[in-house]
Design a protein around this motif. Structure first.
Motif, PDB file in Angstrom:
ATOM      1  N   UNK A  28      -2.753 -16.003  -6.641  1.00  0.00           N
ATOM      2  CA  UNK A  28      -1.664 -15.251  -7.213  1.00  0.00           C
ATOM      3  C   UNK A  28      -0.787 -14.742  -6.102  1.00  0.00           C
ATOM      4  N   UNK A  29       0.454 -15.145  -6.098  1.00  0.00           N
ATOM      5  CA  UNK A  29       1.338 -14.789  -5.003  1.00  0.00           C
ATOM      6  C   UNK A  29       2.339 -13.720  -5.392  1.00  0.00           C
ATOM      7  N   UNK A  30       2.098 -13.073  -6.499  1.00  0.00           N
ATOM      8  CA  UNK A  30       2.887 -11.895  -6.827  1.00  0.00           C
ATOM      9  C   UNK A  30       1.920 -10.747  -6.952  1.00  0.00           C
ATOM     10  N   UNK A  31       2.461  -9.559  -7.153  1.00  0.00           N
ATOM     11  CA  UNK A  31       1.591  -8.420  -7.372  1.00  0.00           C
ATOM     12  C   UNK A  31       1.111  -8.394  -8.790  1.00  0.00           C
ATOM     13  N   UNK A  32       1.714  -9.200  -9.618  1.00  0.00           N
ATOM     14  CA  UNK A  32       1.321  -9.268 -11.018  1.00  0.00           C
ATOM     15  C   UNK A  32       0.267 -10.334 -11.203  1.00  0.00           C
ATOM     16  N   UNK A 135      -8.297 -12.563  -3.428  1.00  0.00           N
ATOM     17  CA  UNK A 135      -7.043 -13.225  -3.038  1.00  0.00           C
ATOM     18  C   UNK A 135      -6.169 -13.567  -4.237  1.00  0.00           C
ATOM     19  N   UNK A 136      -6.160 -12.682  -5.213  1.00  0.00           N
ATOM     20  CA  UNK A 136      -5.309 -12.890  -6.377  1.00  0.00           C
ATOM     21  C   UNK A 136      -3.866 -12.477  -6.097  1.00  0.00           C
ATOM     22  N   UNK A 137      -3.689 -11.529  -5.196  1.00  0.00           N
ATOM     23  CA  UNK A 137      -2.358 -11.012  -4.917  1.00  0.00           C
ATOM     24  C   UNK A 137      -1.912 -11.465  -3.528  1.00  0.00           C
ATOM     25  N   UNK A 138      -0.661 -11.206  -3.188  1.00  0.00           N
ATOM     26  CA  UNK A 138      -0.133 -11.658  -1.904  1.00  0.00           C
ATOM     27  C   UNK A 138      -0.861 -10.971  -0.754  1.00  0.00           C
ATOM     28  N   UNK A 159       5.320  -8.606   2.508  1.00  0.00           N
ATOM     29  CA  UNK A 159       6.330  -9.662   2.526  1.00  0.00           C
ATOM     30  C   UNK A 159       5.814 -10.865   1.746  1.00  0.00           C
ATOM     31  N   UNK A 160       6.646 -11.390   0.861  1.00  0.00           N
ATOM     32  CA  UNK A 160       6.253 -12.571   0.110  1.00  0.00           C
ATOM     33  C   UNK A 160       6.201 -13.792   1.025  1.00  0.00           C
ATOM     34  N   UNK A 161       5.349 -14.756   0.711  1.00  0.00           N
ATOM     35  CA  UNK A 161       5.266 -15.978   1.519  1.00  0.00           C
ATOM     36  C   UNK A 161       6.606 -16.714   1.546  1.00  0.00           C
ATOM     37  N   UNK A 162       6.887 -17.391   2.647  1.00  0.00           N
ATOM     38  CA  UNK A 162       8.136 -18.137   2.795  1.00  0.00           C
ATOM     39  C   UNK A 162       8.256 -19.220   1.733  1.00  0.00           C
ATOM     40  N   UNK A 172      10.786 -12.436   1.416  1.00  0.00           N
ATOM     41  CA  UNK A 172      11.466 -11.136   1.344  1.00  0.00           C
ATOM     42  C   UNK A 172      10.476  -9.968   1.444  1.00  0.00           C
ATOM     43  N   UNK A 173      10.888  -8.885   2.121  1.00  0.00           N
ATOM     44  CA  UNK A 173      10.054  -7.682   2.185  1.00  0.00           C
ATOM     45  C   UNK A 173      10.115  -6.925   0.862  1.00  0.00           C
ATOM     46  N   UNK A 174       8.980  -6.409   0.443  1.00  0.00           N
ATOM     47  CA  UNK A 174       8.899  -5.646  -0.808  1.00  0.00           C
ATOM     48  C   UNK A 174       7.980  -4.444  -0.597  1.00  0.00           C
ATOM     49  N   UNK A 175       8.033  -3.533  -1.548  1.00  0.00           N
ATOM     50  CA  UNK A 175       7.159  -2.363  -1.511  1.00  0.00           C
ATOM     51  C   UNK A 175       6.435  -2.260  -2.847  1.00  0.00           C
TER      52      UNK A 175
END
Length: 364
Positions: A28-32, A135-138, A159-162, A172-175
């Motif tokens: 899972x590459x999002x926080x969701x 490793x479900x989230x970024x 930061x999300x994967x390229x 992109x950087x996120x919080x």
């Protein structure tokens, strides 16, 4: 190497075919939670009736008295332990703990993900259970919660994967503002008579271990017997001259693709997405493998049907009834409402011929 002589009808055991494949691990590459890649349901693709197709030519070699060796079957104490450990793990309980989060814990969290101060789609959820280390989230999300306690609020600058699929978030950087609602520890039960009595039909650990041993032996014996059948078929095929018809190969290939396409549609997915999700293969690689399998299927059919003709091996209504019962259908008629008569009969004739060849082989 010839493929294992085990005929499988796609429609009858589609689930077995899918689960038997090497399923990709989806990170899972999002926080969701994971976002399934779905498309609108596809049109159903017609499957060709192969009854009258010309499969080609075959000149049989020796097919009786084939000498093969059956592997010795045994089960080690370590294999029994692994099987039992798997059962124990499957009965793991999650227990609330009043301590800092550790790797392997399950945390219940609320979170809000923002980019440039604005919440982004798919980045917000409440009451989500997350296993730390899964490793479900970024990267950085789960590690960032280690050390937190129930009631803590944690701010994660990530930061999300390229190569992330959403171009608006890729690189992109996120919080993420995360609230820890609960912390649970996974507790694997102890192997004792109490566990055995609560979770199995046995009364003692010794009885339970013996059952595990016998189950493993049966499974290994089935594998050994299947290898014997494969070896018998391989020897016969190698001793025969088989000339498959390209038209038959193409028809079998088209049917394989049609069946997988229709299976994909039931999941609301297109063919390429379905294949990638359930096999981990790219579409072109999957089709190349399917083409080779189609050719082998035609060759096998030529050999098997030639032997069936020589030995007067046929399919009866009772045979179809038995297959229907084995597969949980009310009747052969109900089976044939779901599966084509060709597929059913093809399955039966292959198994009957293989039983004949095994009975007439020399197994050491």
């Amino acid at each position: 190497m010839k493929k294992i002589f085990k005929v499988c009808m796609c429609g009858l055991i589609a689930a077995a075919l899918i689960s038997g494949c090497s399923k990709k691990d989806v990170k899972e590459t999002t926080g969701a939670e994971a976002e399934a890649t779905e498309s609108s349901a596809q049109e159903t693709v017609a499957v060709k009736d192969l009854t009258d197709i010309d499969n080609g030519k075959v000149t049989l070699g020796k097919y009786k008295g084939i000498e093969v060796t059956k592997e010795k079957v045994e089960v080690t104490d370590e294999e029994i332990k692994q099987a039992i450990d798997s059962d124990l793990s499957a009965n793991t309980k999650k227990v609330d703990v009043d301590r800092a989060v550790q790797d392997g814990d399950v945390v219940n969290i609320d979170y809000v993900g923002t980019k440039d101060g604005v919440a982004f789609e798919g980045g917000t959820a409440k009451g989500t259970d997350l296993t730390i280390g899964s490793n479900q989230f970024i990267d950085g999300f789960e590690d960032g919660l280690i050390g937190a306690k129930k009631g803590d609020k944690v701010s994660l600058n990530l930061t999300f994967p390229e190569q992330y699929q959403n171009a608006d978030l890729a690189g992109k950087p996120v919080v993420f503002e995360v609230t820890v609602n609960a912390v649970q520890e996974k507790q694997i039960p102890e192997l004792n008579d109490a566990f055995v009595q609560e979770n199995t039909s046995f009364k003692t650990v010794d009885e339970y271990k013996e059952d595990k041993k016998q189950t493993l032996l049966a499974s290994k014996n089935e594998q050994a017997e299947q290898k014997v059948k494969n070896d018998i078929y391989t020897a016969i095929a190698d001793a025969s001259k088989v000339e498959p018809n390209q038209e038959a190969i193409d028809a079998n290939f088209d049917n394989m693709i049609a069946k997988y396409t229709n299976q994909a549609a039931t999941y609301g997915m297109d063919f390429a997405t379905f294949v990638g999700a359930f096999t981990g293969m790219k579409e072109e690689d999957f089709k190349a493998a399917a083409k080779a399998q189609a050719e082998e299927a035609v060759k096998q059919r030529l050999v098997v049907y030639a032997i069936a003709e020589k030995e007067n091996i046929t399919v009866s209504d009772d045979d179809r009834k038995k297959v229907a019962e084995d597969l949980g259908y009310e009747s052969a008629e109900k089976l044939l409402e779901t599966e084509s008569k060709f597929d059913v009969d093809d399955y039966i004739i292959n198994n009957k011929v293989m039983d004949f060849l095994t009975a007439n082989a020399v197994i050491k």
